[in-house]
Structure formats: structure tokens, C-alpha cells
Design a protein around this motif. Sequence first.
Motif, PDB file in Angstrom:
ATOM      1  N   UNK A  90      -6.633  14.836 -24.172  1.00  9.93           N
ATOM      2  CA  UNK A  90      -6.314  15.431 -23.811  1.00  9.93           C
ATOM      3  C   UNK A  90      -5.790  16.274 -25.495  1.00  9.93           C
ATOM      4  N   UNK A  91      -5.664  15.370 -26.746  1.00 11.53           N
ATOM      5  CA  UNK A  91      -4.849  15.363 -27.379  1.00 11.53           C
ATOM      6  C   UNK A  91      -5.897  15.985 -28.919  1.00 11.53           C
ATOM      7  N   UNK A  92      -6.790  15.073 -27.855  1.00  8.81           N
ATOM      8  CA  UNK A  92      -8.664  15.025 -28.898  1.00  8.81           C
ATOM      9  C   UNK A  92      -8.891  16.946 -29.216  1.00  8.81           C
ATOM     10  N   UNK A  93      -8.766  17.430 -27.770  1.00 12.91           N
ATOM     11  CA  UNK A  93      -9.161  18.619 -27.653  1.00 12.91           C
ATOM     12  C   UNK A  93      -8.192  19.914 -27.146  1.00 12.91           C
ATOM     13  N   UNK A  94      -6.535  19.358 -27.906  1.00 10.39           N
ATOM     14  CA  UNK A  94      -5.584  19.999 -28.265  1.00 10.39           C
ATOM     15  C   UNK A  94      -4.702  20.630 -27.105  1.00 10.39           C
ATOM     16  N   UNK A  95      -5.190  19.876 -25.965  1.00 11.96           N
ATOM     17  CA  UNK A  95      -4.282  20.362 -24.659  1.00 11.96           C
ATOM     18  C   UNK A  95      -3.273  19.606 -24.649  1.00 11.96           C
TER      19      UNK A  95
ATOM     20  N   UNK B  23       0.559   9.604 -27.993  1.00  8.14           N
ATOM     21  CA  UNK B  23      -1.036  10.365 -28.291  1.00  8.14           C
ATOM     22  C   UNK B  23      -0.526  12.054 -27.775  1.00  8.14           C
ATOM     23  N   UNK B  24       1.022  12.191 -27.293  1.00  7.17           N
ATOM     24  CA  UNK B  24       1.506  13.171 -27.377  1.00  7.17           C
ATOM     25  C   UNK B  24       1.170  14.083 -25.688  1.00  7.17           C
ATOM     26  N   UNK B  25       1.514  12.745 -25.221  1.00 10.41           N
ATOM     27  CA  UNK B  25       2.155  13.482 -23.777  1.00 10.41           C
ATOM     28  C   UNK B  25       3.105  13.585 -23.279  1.00 10.41           C
ATOM     29  N   UNK B  26       4.048  14.596 -22.257  1.00  7.83           N
ATOM     30  CA  UNK B  26       5.149  15.041 -22.173  1.00  7.83           C
ATOM     31  C   UNK B  26       5.197  13.626 -20.379  1.00  7.83           C
ATOM     32  N   UNK B  27       6.414  13.202 -20.374  1.00  4.99           N
ATOM     33  CA  UNK B  27       6.110  11.803 -19.561  1.00  4.99           C
ATOM     34  C   UNK B  27       7.327  12.602 -18.295  1.00  4.99           C
ATOM     35  N   UNK B  28       6.846  12.637 -17.211  1.00  4.31           N
ATOM     36  CA  UNK B  28       8.187  12.909 -16.137  1.00  4.31           C
ATOM     37  C   UNK B  28       7.788  10.962 -15.232  1.00  4.31           C
ATOM     38  N   UNK B  29       8.707  10.061 -15.119  1.00  2.00           N
ATOM     39  CA  UNK B  29       9.110   9.393 -15.083  1.00  2.00           C
ATOM     40  C   UNK B  29      10.152   9.770 -13.499  1.00  2.00           C
ATOM     41  N   UNK B  30       8.823   9.351 -12.252  1.00  2.00           N
ATOM     42  CA  UNK B  30       9.444   9.371 -10.682  1.00  2.00           C
ATOM     43  C   UNK B  30       9.727   8.180 -10.308  1.00  2.00           C
ATOM     44  N   UNK B  31      11.358   8.947 -10.183  1.00  2.00           N
ATOM     45  CA  UNK B  31      11.885   8.104  -9.532  1.00  2.00           C
ATOM     46  C   UNK B  31      10.847   7.937  -7.219  1.00  2.00           C
ATOM     47  N   UNK B  32      10.602   6.877  -7.903  1.00  2.00           N
ATOM     48  CA  UNK B  32      10.291   6.029  -6.773  1.00  2.00           C
ATOM     49  C   UNK B  32       8.003   5.707  -6.875  1.00  2.00           C
ATOM     50  N   UNK B  33       7.694   4.946  -6.276  1.00  2.00           N
ATOM     51  CA  UNK B  33       6.375   4.725  -6.471  1.00  2.00           C
ATOM     52  C   UNK B  33       4.632   5.142  -7.029  1.00  2.00           C
ATOM     53  N   UNK B  34       4.017   4.741  -6.935  1.00  2.00           N
ATOM     54  CA  UNK B  34       3.049   5.807  -7.493  1.00  2.00           C
ATOM     55  C   UNK B  34       2.422   6.392  -6.348  1.00  2.00           C
ATOM     56  N   UNK B  35       2.630   6.240  -4.976  1.00  2.00           N
ATOM     57  CA  UNK B  35       2.323   7.547  -4.133  1.00  2.00           C
ATOM     58  C   UNK B  35       2.333   8.501  -4.188  1.00  2.00           C
ATOM     59  N   UNK B  36       4.717   8.264  -4.609  1.00  2.00           N
ATOM     60  CA  UNK B  36       4.737   9.577  -4.288  1.00  2.00           C
ATOM     61  C   UNK B  36       4.535  10.384  -5.469  1.00  2.00           C
ATOM     62  N   UNK B  37       4.767   9.384  -6.852  1.00  2.00           N
ATOM     63  CA  UNK B  37       4.273  10.607  -7.745  1.00  2.00           C
ATOM     64  C   UNK B  37       2.654  10.854  -8.066  1.00  2.00           C
TER      65      UNK B  37
END
Length: 413
Positions: free
Chosen positions: A146-151, A173-187
Motif C-alpha cells: 500500500x505504501x509503495x503506491x500511496x494507498x 510501513x504506515x498501516x493503521x492497526x485495529x487490535x481486535x479483542x478476539x482471535x483471528x477468526x473474529x478479526x
Amino acid sequence: MKTLNCIECDTQYDPGEVQYFCRCGGLLEFRYEGIEADPALFDSRKASLHPLDRSGVWRFRELLPDFSPGSHVTQLEGGTRLYQKPLLNQKLGVEKVYLKHEGENPTGSFKDRGMTVAVSAAVNLKSTSIACASTGNTSASLASYAASCGLRSIVFLPSGKVSMSKISQALAYGAEVCAVKGDFDEALELVQKICMDYGVYLVNSLNPFRLEGQKSIMWETLQDLGWKVPDWIIVPGGNLGNTSAFGKAFMEAKKFGWIDRLPRLLVVQAEGANPFKLSFENGLTNLKSVKAETMATAIRIGNPVNFPKAKRVIQALNGKVIDVSEDQIKSAKRTLDRSGVGAEPASACSIAGLQKMVKCGEIKSSDLVVCVLTGNILKDSHANEMVHKTGATWHEVVDEREVVKKLELSKVK
Ligand SMILES: *Cc1c(COP(=O)(O)O)cnc(C)c1O
Ligand SMILES: [Zn+2]
């Protein structure tokens, strides 16, 4: 001809429109007919200076989706090494084991191979923001492309369950992170809802573009073996994207005459995250999700979205699905790392699976085996400490006397 179809009901979709699932709920896949391209063309491109030829993904673009000129976002991904380590092979009791090290991609995992295609699709679709749920490596890859192409990039992670090296990489690399209370499947559920309702482009592995890019892991392996087909391919299984992509890669290669037979595929899961293995034992009729737990956080997945595709691959390639214990993962990681070619814990499952299959005699010492290493050793420094930092390898010292004592050195005469 290249088309995008539902794997369940064949309905055709326009790849130029945003669509993740069929209206019937089925997964989508690309299909190719009447393609003219052969190994000699791909081999000749290795000497080219053109970025799309140098990329280990786009080198095979005849069997990848088409985009309008200028949409391709590439970081020359692929081109990863295929190692042979005689000392390791001796230890494993198999003469010809090759390690395809996908941890050598631009952001340190195979995820870059799918991401270059998915982010190119996003640019082609004129999306301005992209998102994923991730056990870590996908988010790092997404953020970089995303950073490479400005997204704008947004990543959803299971809170507290992702290696800090991966999160910090995505942040860097500039991501906005949402840490989800839960496991991967819930995220994953949450990010799907957000993407559908708010027009963010979703690049999880249910995204059919990503799997197309991941096919190149197997084509490049074939290329590096002079188009000789291995007896076994071994890969860790989480969301089963690689499993699905690898099968597709071999079936397409056979269909277009690049190879004349299919290898067998061994998918290795962790005992604590083994829904595919359980399904395999029940004839692959259905998949029951599990509550996942394992030190191999990259495959800590209880409800793999690509099950319907992966199931067909196991059937078509006479494949097998097994699981390995936490101790077997640790021990395999120790063996692999000490060969000089390290990898993160999930990747060590390939080695652990091979060891298990050799022990029960299903893989023979004369078989040609390719173990795919999915992620870089630097991706999980905590695991490296846990597995390797012992009284024999770590010494607190203050002076020469202590060094000599701890290392049991003797003076030269
Ligand atoms: C994503 C990932 C996996 C899981 O791959 P699937 O295609 O989802 O089965 C395995 N290992 C590593 C290092 C990963 O990043
Ligand atoms: Zn359908």
C-alpha cells in the motif's frame, strides 16, 4: 481467455468489479483457457531487465489476471532461494530435500506473492484504501505494498496474539492497526463487515487475486528444478490459501503441458489448530471449526476460509493432511535453524511434517521433497529465544577467566 467464476455454481463475474464471494456464497476463482506460454518463455525472462519479467510472480503473467497498463504494483517479489543442505538432509534421512524459502520475499513472507496481485487489482479498481485481518505477515505485506503506491492501509489483528516484530513492521510501513479483542477468526469477520459496508478493498486470502499470485511459488520451484516434478510438496496449513494455490498451480501447469504428472501434497497443521486435519480424517465431507492455539501464530486459525478449494486440491493431488505437536514444531525449528537456514515457527511445521512422514515410512529416503518455508526467521524473535536460548548457548560473562571457563576453552601450547 481468462474468466472469474464461482467454484460451486460456475457463475461468471467481471474481474473489473469488486466481488469477493458468489451470490450463492461460493468462493471465486480465475480460470484460463487456450493460453499460449511455456517453460522456455519463463526461463528466457529470467535474463530480462523488465520489472515484470524479473518478478517471480509476474514472470508467469500469462496465467495471472490482466490489469490495465500502469496498474501493476511490484517489488520484484519471488526469486526466493531453493536451498539444499546436505547436513540437514542426512539428519532427516532423505537424500533430496529442497527448502523453498519464501521468507526471502520483500517483507519476509510468501504473502508478498499474493499481495502484488491483490494490490494491483485494488489500483486497477481505483480503490483508495485496503484492509485485511491477519496473523501478522499479511498485514506487514499489505502495509508495504500500500505504501509503495500511496494507498491507505488498515489491518485487523487478534490483540496480543501476533508477534511484535510483525506488528512493528506493519506500523513502520504506515498501516493503521485495529487490535481486535478476539482471535483471528473474529478479526476476519469484523474486517469483512467493515469492507462490505464502507467501501474498503479487502485483501484477505478469500480474495481470489491473492491466490493467483501464490501459484508462482510452485512454478518458480519447478523452474528451479529444471521443470522436474517433485514427489512431495510439504506446506504448513492455516487459512489454506497456499494449499489451494499450489494445487491450482500444478493442475494448470499440467493442463498447459509444462509438466506431465502431479506431485503429492502434504499439508501440516499444528495440533492446536487442526480443523483441516480433523476433516481429512472424516473424508473431507465437512469442516468443523476449532478454538485455535499454537506457538506457530501464523497458522493459529480455527476456521480456514479456503477449505472448499483446499479440499478439492487434496483430492486431485492424492494429498494428505497431518498435524504436529508443539514439541515437534520446536524440535523441527531447532533442526532447521541449526542447518543455517532458519524460519519462523509456522514454517518449521514443514520440517516437522516431513520427519513424521519419514518415521512412518510414507516418505522414502529416495523421494524428491520440497519443503516450503513460509516466513523469515526474524519474524518471531521471541520464538527464537524460546527455542534456542539455553544454558549451553547463552553465557553472562565479565572477564577472560569467565569466558574461558564457560566456553571450556583450552590454551594453545
Ligand atoms: C499466512 C502464513 C501461513 C498460512 O498460510 P495459509 O495459506 O493461510 O495456509 C503459514 N506460514 C506463515 C509464515 C504465514 O505467514
Ligand atoms: Zn455460486
